[in-house]
Design an enzyme around this catalytic site. Structure first.
Site, mmCIF file in Angstrom:
data_model
loop_
_atom_site.group_PDB
_atom_site.id
_atom_site.type_symbol
_atom_site.label_atom_id
_atom_site.label_comp_id
_atom_site.label_asym_id
_atom_site.label_seq_id
_atom_site.Cartn_x
_atom_site.Cartn_y
_atom_site.Cartn_z
ATOM 1 N N LYS A 199 -26.893 -14.088 36.636
ATOM 2 C CA LYS A 199 -25.714 -13.675 37.417
ATOM 3 C C LYS A 199 -25.110 -14.881 38.114
ATOM 4 O O LYS A 199 -23.891 -15.071 38.115
ATOM 5 C CB LYS A 199 -26.103 -12.606 38.447
ATOM 6 N N GLN B 183 -30.682 -7.033 44.321
ATOM 7 C CA GLN B 183 -31.332 -6.768 43.038
ATOM 8 C C GLN B 183 -32.418 -5.702 43.225
ATOM 9 O O GLN B 183 -33.317 -5.868 44.040
ATOM 10 C CB GLN B 183 -31.941 -8.076 42.506
ATOM 11 N N ASP C 58 -21.784 -3.179 43.095
ATOM 12 C CA ASP C 58 -22.609 -2.373 42.191
ATOM 13 C C ASP C 58 -22.079 -0.936 42.104
ATOM 14 O O ASP C 58 -22.474 -0.170 41.230
ATOM 15 C CB ASP C 58 -24.046 -2.324 42.740
#
Ligand code: NDP
Length: 297
Positions: A54, A98, A121
């Site tokens: 990422k 995460q 997200d």
């Protein structure tokens, strides 16, 4: 029939080029550099790889990447304090923690603490509600990527039967909502569904988001269906050497290849789309926070 294999890597690469173009425009015309903060708690090797990828791709797209690694002993309050600090940082437009986080931390509390405008997200209940209500918000990355592929390979989705196997907040439910928005007739199947094979055989668009290696068999798939395999499962691969593993999806790829019109491989299908959509969400979030019309839309 032999299905077309959907090249998620190539489609994601195109999307990343588009995102990088939008970042260039924002820098040039608005002096705005979108910034993505990724927080990793603990030392799970798979999560470390995701976070590294990422970071690399964020920088390649011309954005600022902020990475924070916290020890596996981090308390819930310590993580929430970090998230609140990122909420208040004007250089950070997107925040991603995460998952999974260690057991002492509530994943839902973390999600609830992220500023919904920085929730790239798309997991905050406000963004989930916006998606359900048809309002503008942030759409979760993997579901958005799946539906992009379904639209590209499924032709006109109006009135088509879509079956999603899996009902998680992260994947199954948002995919169902997005396909409903595309006017599909949507069925959500799960572990209590009766006669799953015949439910799946009804699908023009079949999405497998279960987490069970090669569960969807060839005779579960209607001839000509578009099959999107979200699953990522490691299975033993003794042919590669002792103790070796390989990554497979939730679909029995070789068998379904003979039935479907198009199918995503694992790896190289949905996976690459997820990060590309995360970058897109970060650019959109930066524009919203700055009151700018988004060039990445
Ligand atoms: P969850 O474990 O949260 O959800 C799994 C879903 O599958 C649940 O709804 C469960 O039903 C259902 N299920 C489990 N067993 C069966 C069964 N035998 N028959 C029918 N349904 C079943 O997983 P996620 O949604 O988070 O992830 C799903 C998969 O997608 C995983 O392999 C994950 O690794 C992968 N993934 C891939 C991503 C990518 O970028 N490619 C991103 C995110 C996830 P019930 O609700 O009844 O328990």
């Amino acid at each position: 029939m032999t299905a077309q294999i959907i090249d998620g890597k190539a489609i994601a690469a195109k999307l990343r080029v588009k995102v990088a173009g939008a970042v260039d425009t924002l820098k040039r015309d608005h002096d705005l550099t979108p910034g993505l903060a990724v927080v990793l708690v603990g030392d799970d090797p798979a999560s470390q790889i995701y976070v590294r990828n990422k970071g690399v791709q964020t920088k390649e797209a011309g954005m600022n990447s902020y990475e924070f690694v916290m020890p596996s002993t981090t308390s819930e309050e310590e993580l929430l304090t970090k998230v609140r600090a990122l909420n208040d940082d004007p250089d950070v437009h997107g925040i991603l923690v995460q998952f999974p986080v260690p057991n002492q931390i509530s994943q839902q509390k973390v999600i609830n603490t992220i500023d919904p405008e920085k929730d790239v997200d798309g997991l905050h209940p406000l963004n989930a509600g916006r998606l359900t209500s048809g309002l503008e918000g942030t759409v979760p990355c993997t579901p958005f990527g799946c539906v992009m592929l379904a639209k590209q390979f499924g032709g006109d989705l109006n009135g088509k039967n879509a079956v999603i196997v899996g009902r998680s907040n992260l994947v199954g439910k948002p995919i169902a909502q997005l396909l409903l928005n595309e006017n599909c007739t949507v069925t959500i199947a799960h572990s209590r569904t009766r006669d799953l094979p015949s439910v799946c055989r009804n699908a023009d668009i079949l999405v497998a988001a279960v987490g069970r290696a090669q569960m969807v068999k060839g005779d579960w798939v209607k001839e000509g269906a578009v099959v999107i395999d979200v699953g990522m499962n490691r299975i033993p691969a003794p042919e590669r050497g002792e103790g070796k593993t390989r990554l497979v999806g939730d679909v029995d790829f070789e068998a379904v290849l003979q039935q479907a019109s198009a199918i995503t491989p694992v790896p190289g299908g949905v996976g690459p789309m997820t990060i590309a959509c995360l970058l897109r969400n970060t650019v959109i979030a930066a524009c919203r926070q700055s009151g700018i019309d988004c060039p990445a839309h």
